[in-house]
Write a protein that holds these residues in place. Structure first.
Motif, mmCIF file in Angstrom:
data_model
loop_
_atom_site.group_PDB
_atom_site.id
_atom_site.type_symbol
_atom_site.label_atom_id
_atom_site.label_comp_id
_atom_site.label_asym_id
_atom_site.label_seq_id
_atom_site.Cartn_x
_atom_site.Cartn_y
_atom_site.Cartn_z
ATOM 1 N N PRO A 80 0.800 -1.232 0.000
ATOM 2 C CA PRO A 80 0.000 0.000 0.000
ATOM 3 C C PRO A 80 0.827 1.273 0.000
ATOM 4 N N HIS A 81 2.112 1.177 0.405
ATOM 5 C CA HIS A 81 2.947 2.381 0.468
ATOM 6 C C HIS A 81 3.760 2.582 -0.800
ATOM 7 N N GLY A 82 3.648 1.667 -1.753
ATOM 8 C CA GLY A 82 4.490 1.737 -2.945
ATOM 9 C C GLY A 82 3.938 2.693 -3.988
ATOM 10 N N LEU A 83 4.798 3.101 -4.875
ATOM 11 C CA LEU A 83 4.407 3.963 -5.987
ATOM 12 C C LEU A 83 4.944 3.374 -7.286
ATOM 13 N N LEU A 84 4.754 2.067 -7.444
ATOM 14 C CA LEU A 84 5.313 1.391 -8.608
ATOM 15 C C LEU A 84 4.615 1.799 -9.905
ATOM 16 N N LYS A 85 3.310 2.034 -9.849
ATOM 17 C CA LYS A 85 2.614 2.461 -11.066
ATOM 18 C C LYS A 85 3.267 3.721 -11.629
ATOM 19 N N GLU A 86 3.543 4.682 -10.755
ATOM 20 C CA GLU A 86 4.166 5.922 -11.186
ATOM 21 C C GLU A 86 5.609 5.687 -11.641
#
Length: 321
Positions: A133-139
């Motif tokens: 939930p803390h990741g920003l992999l899409k970005e």
């Protein structure tokens, strides 16, 4: 010196082919010239704050291609809200060129995300499964794909330290029919097992030693799986006592499928053993990617280097004294 405050230096040339281009338009002119000459291109796309792990990516890009392009841009859609991302563009340029880069291309928020920007790479819930939930992999994937579309590389290089991102970029390149080979490069680790990361540049040796227990636990999981233990829950429970944190906390310890990023119940190749430590306001991930039986039995082909004699925070403290 803060590069954001001072602004990036202008285009600088250091010998034939070794230069810094400080805008997308200048970079595009260089890339078009390389394409006209029919040269192969290897790219390494970074957020800045380059270190020896990036240097290994750059060396391989330079060795396997006619031209090695390094991009430096702290992707504002990928970085979590908080303190300004620390990087020194001049230092990054020096490291990249020293490792064999032909050119370093940097840019600004205004160029990368002008008013009206709205296009993102969507891969369903895979990025969320991979990074939590803390990741920003899409970005992060969006940023990588944009750079690949811009630079048109023959090959683009990604470290196994960030294997989830590397796998998702490879899938996106295939899905979008981009003519680019994604190359994976082994993780560069200190000899105590801690992976080189810009997040750790201010950590002192005792903190790095404490973090090393996370890698020891991940590697023990791999060894137990190689001996035939197949129940993921049993493996995870046996590894947790090996993580002896005092200044950090263990956020997660997982065994996930490398194709689905779903938690495994029974070990099945290919898989990723991953863990995340939390401390000093930072999430510090580590992983072991196990794509095949050889890696399961022998371990990954990591690159090992000596621990730093002094951490950067010590050096900065001395410079202020």
């Amino acid at each position: 010196m803060s590069d954001r405050a001072a602004g990036p230096p202008g285009n600088q040339q250091d010998g034939v082919g070794n230069m810094h281009l400080a805008s997308l338009s200048a970079g595009k002119t260089f890339i078009m010239d390389v394409a006209r000459r029919g040269q192969t291109v290897g790219t390494v796309h970074t957020l800045g704050a380059l270190h020896l792990g990036h240097a290994e990516l750059i060396r391989r890009a330079a060795a396997e291609n006619d031209v090695a392009i390094v991009t430096v841009y702290p992707n504002k859609i990928q970085l979590s809200p908080g303190p300004e991302y620390e990087f020194n563009l001049e230092d990054d340029i020096a490291l990249a060129l020293g490792a064999g880069a032909s050119v370093v291309i940097s840019t600004t928020d205004a160029e990368m995300f002008p008013p009206g920007y709205r296009t993102f790479v969507s891969q369903g819930d895979y990025p969320l499964r991979a990074s939590g939930p803390h990741g920003l992999l899409k970005e992060g994937i969006t940023g990588c794909i944009r750079w690949i579309c811009f630079a048109r590389p023959t090959r683009s290089y990604f470290g196994l330290k960030d294997i989830e991102q590397a796998l998702l970029v490879k899938q996106a390149v295939a899905d979008l029919l981009l003519d680019c080979e994604i190359r994976f490069v082994p993780t560069v680790r200190y000899k105590n097992g801690v992976p080189i990361s810009s997040r750790l540049r201010h950590f002192n040796p005792s903190e790095l030693d404490e973090l090393s227990s996370l890698f020891m636990a991940l590697n023990q999981l791999r060894k137990q799986a190689a001996r035939g233990v197949s129940c993921a829950q049993d493996l995870l429970e046996s590894a947790k006592p090996l993580i002896t944190f005092r200044l950090f906390e263990l956020e997660s310890l997982r065994i996930v499928g490398a194709d689905s990023f779903e938690d495994q119940k029974q070990i099945e190749l290919p898989f990723i053993i991953s863990g995340v430590a939390v401390g000093h306001g930072l999430r510090v991930p580590d992983n072991i990617y196990v794509p095949d039986q050889d890696t399961l039995l022998d371990g990954p082909a990591d690159i090992w280097i000596d621990l730093p004699k002094r951490c950067e925070s010590d050096v900065h403290a001395q410079s202020r004294a």
